[in-house]
Design a protein around this motif. Structure first.
Motif, PDB file in Angstrom:
ATOM      1  N   ASN A 180     -17.765 -11.671  -9.393  1.00 45.39           N
ATOM      2  CA  ASN A 180     -16.330 -11.362  -9.280  1.00 45.39           C
ATOM      3  C   ASN A 180     -15.583 -12.581  -8.714  1.00 45.39           C
TER       4      ASN A 180
ATOM      5  N   ALA B 269      -6.797 -12.137  -9.545  1.00 45.68           N
ATOM      6  CA  ALA B 269      -7.690 -13.239  -9.239  1.00 45.68           C
ATOM      7  C   ALA B 269      -8.788 -13.289 -10.303  1.00 45.68           C
TER       8      ALA B 269
ATOM      9  N   LEU C  69     -15.690  -2.105  -3.106  1.00 50.74           N
ATOM     10  CA  LEU C  69     -16.124  -2.660  -1.821  1.00 50.74           C
ATOM     11  C   LEU C  69     -15.545  -1.832  -0.677  1.00 50.74           C
TER      12      LEU C  69
ATOM     13  N   GLN D 269      -0.885  -7.677 -10.336  1.00 49.95           N
ATOM     14  CA  GLN D 269      -1.805  -6.559 -10.146  1.00 49.95           C
ATOM     15  C   GLN D 269      -1.059  -5.329  -9.666  1.00 49.95           C
TER      16      GLN D 269
ATOM     17  N   ARG E 104       0.266  -7.748  -6.555  1.00 53.22           N
ATOM     18  CA  ARG E 104      -0.208  -9.110  -6.321  1.00 53.22           C
ATOM     19  C   ARG E 104      -0.733  -9.684  -7.617  1.00 53.22           C
TER      20      ARG E 104
ATOM     21  N   GLY F  97      -5.022  -3.761 -10.299  1.00 50.73           N
ATOM     22  CA  GLY F  97      -5.368  -4.261  -8.958  1.00 50.73           C
ATOM     23  C   GLY F  97      -6.763  -4.850  -8.836  1.00 50.73           C
TER      24      GLY F  97
ATOM     25  N   THR G  98     -12.463  -9.628   2.704  1.00 52.02           N
ATOM     26  CA  THR G  98     -11.575  -8.737   3.472  1.00 52.02           C
ATOM     27  C   THR G  98     -10.253  -9.410   3.838  1.00 52.02           C
TER      28      THR G  98
ATOM     29  N   GLY H  87      -9.950  -7.656  -9.780  1.00 50.29           N
ATOM     30  CA  GLY H  87     -10.145  -9.072 -10.077  1.00 50.29           C
ATOM     31  C   GLY H  87     -11.301  -9.211 -11.057  1.00 50.29           C
TER      32      GLY H  87
ATOM     33  N   THR I 141      -7.123  -8.997   3.033  1.00 52.77           N
ATOM     34  CA  THR I 141      -6.000  -8.173   3.477  1.00 52.77           C
ATOM     35  C   THR I 141      -6.436  -7.042   4.392  1.00 52.77           C
ATOM     36  N   ILE I 142      -7.560  -6.416   4.077  1.00 54.63           N
ATOM     37  CA  ILE I 142      -7.911  -5.246   4.900  1.00 54.63           C
ATOM     38  C   ILE I 142      -8.252  -5.637   6.339  1.00 54.63           C
TER      39      ILE I 142
ATOM     40  N   TYR J  22       0.763  -1.247   0.000  1.00 52.44           N
ATOM     41  CA  TYR J  22       0.000   0.000   0.000  1.00 52.44           C
ATOM     42  C   TYR J  22       0.800   1.306   0.000  1.00 52.44           C
TER      43      TYR J  22
ATOM     44  N   ASN K 152     -11.755  -1.326  -0.180  1.00 49.34           N
ATOM     45  CA  ASN K 152     -10.984  -2.457  -0.732  1.00 49.34           C
ATOM     46  C   ASN K 152      -9.564  -2.023  -1.158  1.00 49.34           C
TER      47      ASN K 152
HETATM   48  O1  CDP Z   1      -8.985  -7.274   1.646  1.00 55.71           O
HETATM   49  P1  CDP Z   1      -8.930  -6.826   0.219  1.00 55.71           P
HETATM   50  O2  CDP Z   1      -9.587  -5.496  -0.025  1.00 55.71           O
HETATM   51  O3  CDP Z   1      -7.534  -6.842  -0.320  1.00 55.71           O
HETATM   52  O4  CDP Z   1      -9.700  -7.881  -0.705  1.00 55.71           O
HETATM   53  P2  CDP Z   1     -10.775  -9.034  -0.393  1.00 55.71           P
HETATM   54  O5  CDP Z   1     -11.918  -8.461   0.383  1.00 55.71           O
HETATM   55  O6  CDP Z   1     -10.101 -10.229   0.169  1.00 55.71           O
HETATM   56  O7  CDP Z   1     -11.280  -9.384  -1.839  1.00 55.71           O
HETATM   57  C1  CDP Z   1     -12.228  -8.559  -2.486  1.00 55.71           C
HETATM   58  C2  CDP Z   1     -12.153  -8.744  -3.961  1.00 55.71           C
HETATM   59  O8  CDP Z   1     -10.902  -8.215  -4.429  1.00 55.71           O
HETATM   60  C3  CDP Z   1     -12.149 -10.155  -4.467  1.00 55.71           C
HETATM   61  O9  CDP Z   1     -13.403 -10.738  -4.528  1.00 55.71           O
HETATM   62  C4  CDP Z   1     -11.567  -9.940  -5.838  1.00 55.71           C
HETATM   63  O10 CDP Z   1     -12.552  -9.422  -6.705  1.00 55.71           O
HETATM   64  C5  CDP Z   1     -10.498  -8.907  -5.578  1.00 55.71           C
HETATM   65  N1  CDP Z   1      -9.154  -9.517  -5.352  1.00 55.71           N
HETATM   66  C6  CDP Z   1      -8.283  -9.622  -6.420  1.00 55.71           C
HETATM   67  O11 CDP Z   1      -8.609  -9.200  -7.507  1.00 55.71           O
HETATM   68  N2  CDP Z   1      -7.048 -10.190  -6.268  1.00 55.71           N
HETATM   69  C7  CDP Z   1      -6.659 -10.686  -5.086  1.00 55.71           C
HETATM   70  N3  CDP Z   1      -5.452 -11.257  -4.976  1.00 55.71           N
HETATM   71  C8  CDP Z   1      -7.541 -10.618  -3.983  1.00 55.71           C
HETATM   72  C9  CDP Z   1      -8.788 -10.006  -4.150  1.00 55.71           C
END
Ligand code: CDP
Length: 559
Positions: free
Chosen positions: A252, A148, A267, A141, A145, A98, A397, A100, A399-400, A14, A55
């Motif tokens: 997604n 996904a 999100l 991404q 990362r 970044g 969530t 998915g 990572t957050i 971040y 997100n």
């Molecule tokens: O916590 P964070 O905001 O990083 O993500 P999450 O709530 O775990 O995932 C939310 C969405 O982010 C997933 O459903 C995917 O659409 C996207 N995502 C992604 O594109 N690539 C990843 N490595 C993880 C999540």
């Protein structure tokens, strides 16, 4: 959460050039999204206090040149080579920023079908999915990362068996989660036991595929390694907020956001544990944060730099946002409500209903100020003008929740002590702070001396670290064990009922894993799917302990 975990995530994901800590990130994001001083101050303080986090793409990209702020995208995949490779290219562009991507591959003609232009035969959806997978492999991404993907096939596509088996071996098509989109007709046949009935005739192989063959394929796959997930097409479409724009067949990557083709969604999650004061939920504070969060997420749609024009157009037409909760199990622990109790579920249902209602009210206020979403006429909102076609979603969530130091989404705590291997391959010993403090209180409360408390505390922590449970520590009071259950202590029925309790008050969908013990049978898995369908869940993932070699969270004994 230890500072070192947070530091390592901040550094890896971040922090932008010149930023040194989380405070700097909150400031950058708030300044990028707030329209005036008051908004900037509110956004900043909501994030800094860890009451609300958007997100990852918003945290990474707000206020930067990239400027792409959404996590969720769905794309259209047609049947021609140019349409298929357009989608590969769009997906790569989204991953780079970044996000998915989700794809429904059902438009692609089945394997072995004639291809007129070349006199050849088609290779089918699964072969093309491997092309998307390879493209993802090479695109990280935003350099932070790997992207996904969600790959979906409708249960009525002739290649369904091939699709279900496509991730049979762990590591196959690794950048995809796959899900079968089932419909009511199929589930009704399963329920009626019509397993010998022909479900689809494969036009090229001549094979008659029975209901039983498809159902068994799904169950075997889930039992073997947790794939495929299952999505319920009719339930998703019964709750489609804009039926005027067509039906929904795609989600997604983690399944929480069913979307029309080319839509995207940002999100954000409220950390429920931050709203429990003195053993009660502070509804006033929750209302205030919910209203700020809705404005924040709506502002993302305005400020977002969309990767391709089709996405900008579709997203601005419905303006969907996905506000949800995280830290839910932590909040339950603070309130001494068991995750697997009717009281626990009732609390969650009421709380989510409240967040849902306030979100709609705030979106209604926004509509009065700035206008309703353009596709409002013909939507399910009738005369009640809102600025966003859907407002609520439960995200994983992943990572957050680590940044916020709370339990993820609506999931129960996996273990109260464990070793964490993060995405940058560092390992950390983690002990749940509430577990530790309540354990100490409980042991003192039953008359243990300070030195006994110390010894027994260590014993309990070691035990939960080793085995993931304290349910067999009979020297701990039942009242403590009943509350401090883990994901694996909770029976599958309670997992499903909790998801259903939330789903009743969430516009989009929910990311949830139904954890099952290693001993779960195929019949148990079938029962989970049938119950989920009856409970009007939109989609789910089931994971049987030990059925995959590599998982991020593991108990120490498996390290
Ligand atoms: O916590 P964070 O905001 O990083 O993500 P999450 O709530 O775990 O995932 C939310 C969405 O982010 C997933 O459903 C995917 O659409 C996207 N995502 C992604 O594109 N690539 C990843 N490595 C993880 C999540």
């Amino acid at each position: 959460m230890t500072d070192s975990v947070v530091d390592s995530i901040l550094k890896a994901r971040y922090l932008r050039e010149g930023e040194k800590d989380y405070d700097d990130i909150c400031r950058r994001v708030a300044e990028a999204l707030g329209e005036n001083e008051d908004e900037i101050r509110d956004y900043y303080s909501e994030m800094l206090s860890l009451r609300f986090l958007p997100n990852s793409p918003t945290l990474m990209n707000a206020g930067t040149e990239l400027g792409q702020l959404s996590a969720c995208f769905t794309l259209y995949v047609g049947d021609s080579i140019s349409e298929i490779f357009d989608a590969v290219s769009w997906g790569a562009q989204i991953h780079k920023t970044g996000g998915g991507t989700g794809y429904n591959f059902s438009n692609i003609r089945p394997e072995g079908s004639p291809v007129c232009s070349t006199d050849g035969v088609a290779s089918g959806p699964v072969s093309f999915m491997k092309v998307f997978n390879a493209a993802t492999e090479v695109i990280k991404q935003g350099g932070r990362r790997r992207g996904a993907n969600m790959g979906i096939l409708n249960v009525w596509h002739p290649d369904i068996l091939n699709f279900i088996e496509s991730k049979k071996n762990e590591g196959d098509i690794a950048n995809f989660n796959i899900s079968v989109m089932v419909n009511d007709e199929f589930m009704e046949l399963v329920e009626a036991g019509e397993f010998d009935k022909v479900w689809i005739h494969h036009p090229n192989t001549g094979e008659d595929i029975t209901v039983g063959a498809v159902w068994e394929g799904i169950i075997n796959g889930i039992w073997r390694n947790g794939e495929p997930g299952v999505l319920f097409y009719d339930e998703i479409n019964r709750k489609n907020m804009t039926p005027n724009l067509g039906s929904i067949d795609t989600t997604n990557p983690c399944g929480e956001q069913p979307l029309l083709h080319f839509e995207s969604c940002v999100l954000g999650s409220l950390n429920l544990s931050k709203f429990i004061y003195k053993d009660v939920l502070d509804r006033k504070a929750l209302e205030r944060s919910t209203r700020i969060a809705v404005r924040f997420l709506d502002s993302v749609i305005e400020k977002n730099v969309f990767p391709i024009p089709q996405i900008r157009i579709a997203t601005r037409r419905t303006r969907k946002i996905g506000l949800g909760l995280m830290g839910v199990h932590d909040a339950l622990l603070m309130l001494k409500l068991a995750y697997d109790s009717p009281e626990g579920r009732d609390f969650c249902e009421e709380t989510m209903a409240f967040v849902n209602e306030i979100s709609a009210d705030e979106s209604h206020r926004l509509a009065a100020e700035k206008g309703a979403f353009p596709a409002f006429k013909g939507s399910v909102w009738g005369d009640y003008e809102v600025r966003n076609a859907a407002m609520t979603t439960i995200a994983p969530t992943g990572t957050i929740s680590l940044l916020a130091g709370c339990s993820s989404g609506i999931e129960p705590v996996f273990s109260y002590a464990y070793t964490r291997k993060d995405t940058v391959q560092k390992t950390f010993e983690m002990i749940h702070p509430l577990f530790e403090s309540e354990l100490e209180k409980t042991l003192s409360g039953i008359g243990k001396s300070p030195s006994e408390v110390k010894d027994l505390k260590r014993k309990a922590i070691n035990h939960v670290h080793e085995t993931g449970t304290i349910q067999d520590l009979l020297w701990l009071p039942e009242s403590f064990r009943r509350i401090f259950k883990t994901a694996l202590d909770i029976d599958w029925r309670s997992h499903v009922l909790m998801q259903a309790a939330f789903q009743r008050n969430v516009h989009a969908s929910i990311s949830k894993t139904i954890n099952m013990p290693e001993s779960a049978t195929k019949k148990d898995i079938a029962d989970v799917l049938l119950l989920s369908w009856h409970e009007k869940i939109k989609g789910l993932t089931i994971y049987r302990t030990g059925s995959r070699q590599s998982v991020v969270l593991e108990l120490s004994k498996r390290e």
